[in-house]
Design an enzyme around this catalytic site. Sequence first.
Site, PDB file in Angstrom:
ATOM      1  N   ARG A  53      32.435  32.116  44.422  1.00  0.00           N
ATOM      2  CA  ARG A  53      32.439  30.755  43.857  1.00  0.00           C
ATOM      3  C   ARG A  53      31.250  30.463  42.963  1.00  0.00           C
ATOM      4  NH1 ARG A  53      33.259  28.823  49.741  1.00  0.00           N
ATOM      5  NH2 ARG A  53      32.062  30.734  49.869  1.00  0.00           N
ATOM      6  N   GLY A  62      45.183  50.066  30.347  1.00  0.00           N
ATOM      7  CA  GLY A  62      45.484  50.641  29.042  1.00  0.00           C
ATOM      8  C   GLY A  62      46.970  50.902  28.987  1.00  0.00           C
ATOM      9  N   HIS A  63      47.695  50.077  28.278  1.00  0.00           N
ATOM     10  CA  HIS A  63      49.143  50.234  28.190  1.00  0.00           C
ATOM     11  C   HIS A  63      49.508  50.854  26.859  1.00  0.00           C
ATOM     12  CE1 HIS A  63      49.742  46.801  31.323  1.00  0.00           C
ATOM     13  NE2 HIS A  63      49.250  47.899  31.834  1.00  0.00           N
ATOM     14  N   ARG A  69      42.792  62.616  33.558  1.00  0.00           N
ATOM     15  CA  ARG A  69      43.336  62.113  34.821  1.00  0.00           C
ATOM     16  C   ARG A  69      43.550  63.285  35.775  1.00  0.00           C
ATOM     17  NH1 ARG A  69      47.794  58.867  31.326  1.00  0.00           N
ATOM     18  NH2 ARG A  69      46.481  57.118  30.692  1.00  0.00           N
ATOM     19  N   ASN A 120      40.505  46.588  31.981  1.00  0.00           N
ATOM     20  CA  ASN A 120      40.476  47.927  32.580  1.00  0.00           C
ATOM     21  C   ASN A 120      41.802  48.651  32.349  1.00  0.00           C
ATOM     22  OD1 ASN A 120      41.655  45.975  34.246  1.00  0.00           O
ATOM     23  ND2 ASN A 120      40.947  46.859  36.161  1.00  0.00           N
ATOM     24  N   GLY A 179      48.319  53.350  38.487  1.00  0.00           N
ATOM     25  CA  GLY A 179      48.293  52.984  37.078  1.00  0.00           C
ATOM     26  C   GLY A 179      48.812  54.147  36.253  1.00  0.00           C
ATOM     27  N   ASP A 180      48.986  53.928  34.964  1.00  0.00           N
ATOM     28  CA  ASP A 180      49.372  54.999  34.037  1.00  0.00           C
ATOM     29  C   ASP A 180      50.729  55.621  34.362  1.00  0.00           C
ATOM     30  OD1 ASP A 180      46.823  54.643  32.900  1.00  0.00           O
ATOM     31  OD2 ASP A 180      45.973  55.976  34.415  1.00  0.00           O
ATOM     32  N   GLN A 224      47.295  48.267  36.473  1.00  0.00           N
ATOM     33  CA  GLN A 224      46.869  49.159  37.569  1.00  0.00           C
ATOM     34  C   GLN A 224      48.083  49.514  38.448  1.00  0.00           C
ATOM     35  OE1 GLN A 224      44.540  46.186  37.058  1.00  0.00           O
ATOM     36  NE2 GLN A 224      43.948  47.574  35.457  1.00  0.00           N
ATOM     37  N   LYS A 238      54.142  51.718  32.803  1.00  0.00           N
ATOM     38  CA  LYS A 238      54.485  50.273  32.843  1.00  0.00           C
ATOM     39  C   LYS A 238      54.568  49.678  31.460  1.00  0.00           C
ATOM     40  CE  LYS A 238      50.929  48.925  35.012  1.00  0.00           C
ATOM     41  NZ  LYS A 238      50.455  50.251  35.385  1.00  0.00           N
TER      42      LYS A 238
END
Length: 339
Positions: free
Chosen positions: A142, A46-47, A258, A44, A14-15, A178, A18
């Site tokens: 289910r 974060g763009h 990060r 979840n 991720g990060d 992600q 994208k």
Amino acid sequence: MSMRLDITVDLQFGDSGKGKVTHYLAGDAGRGYTHVVRYNGGNNAGHTIYHNGKKFITHLIPAGVFYGVKSIIGPGCVVDPNALEQEIRELEEGGVSVEGLLYVARNAHVIEPKHIEEDGRDVKIGTTKRGIGPAYRDKYARVGKRAEDVPEMERFLIDMYEEFYSGDDSVVLAEGAQGFGLDIVWGDYPYVTSSHPTVAGVLINGFSWKDINEVWGIAKIYETYVGAKEFEPEDEGGVFDKIRELGQEYGATTGRPRQCNWLNIDRVVTGARMNGITHLVFNKVDILDEVGVWKLWDGGELKEFASSDDMKEYVLDRVCGLCGIPRENVVFSGHPDRL
Ligand code: IMP
Ligand code: MG
């Protein structure tokens, strides 16, 4: 009826930028998309997106809304109705209206308050505490709820089959969240998310492999990861601290620092092959250039380069050689607002 499907897939954790690439493809690239579809995960993600000089952070809403393109949260996703409402408000405060553009697949699952409560107690994985894991668990056990079971979602509901298989031509951009390193199957389990941030994860949204056109792999020229496992190597010269500061490597969703590491060529190659990548973007090359240290991992060995160009040449040789991607389909890009 015809369909053309382009896909963005993050090849790391991720990060990787994208948001930027998807936003660029959806708009300025002039590719004429009729739909942008988010295919996995939930809020979840974060763009970080720069639109008309303004910074936006989206979590759930696909980038199509910035350009008046119909945007669908697909059935591979999990949706928190309250987070969705809040994000709509934030976009509207920033001058971006989702009116008539935003839809949720009727068979997407819903994140319930009990899921968020449970995930809030996680210490083992270092999740984003948004209820993602418990919501997917209940889906597969289910006992979950779908969007169509929740009255407040009614105004967004859409059926993927009716939308895409009943006559009109569509040109679809499938927007990933992600990354391959966080995939529930191919990531470093259990330090993963609970969805499939892969081309396989796109297809479960109701798309056919026959319609896939381009698959854009996205990576950073170094790696970052947020979560509970140890990821960052010992940092003798403080170089990762520099990368973290210059690259603003703090979670867009949770604000956590990060962990940083050098580019891992093997991970990029594995992800590029398994996802059938046709185009590849390496972001934040300018950050590494500013730090002035160029290193990467290849076959467990750390390699160092004298210049940015030397490192790029090496990356091109390895990745294009092993994955069959034409050299002209690989882009080295900077931060934040250009491709
Ligand atoms: P979850 O998806 O909230 O269950 O978190 C599982 C792991 O994936 C944690 O290590 C999170 O930090 C990471 N993660 C989830 N979504 C993202 C994202 O969009 N960017 C980066 N890391 C993420
Ligand atoms: Mg992010």
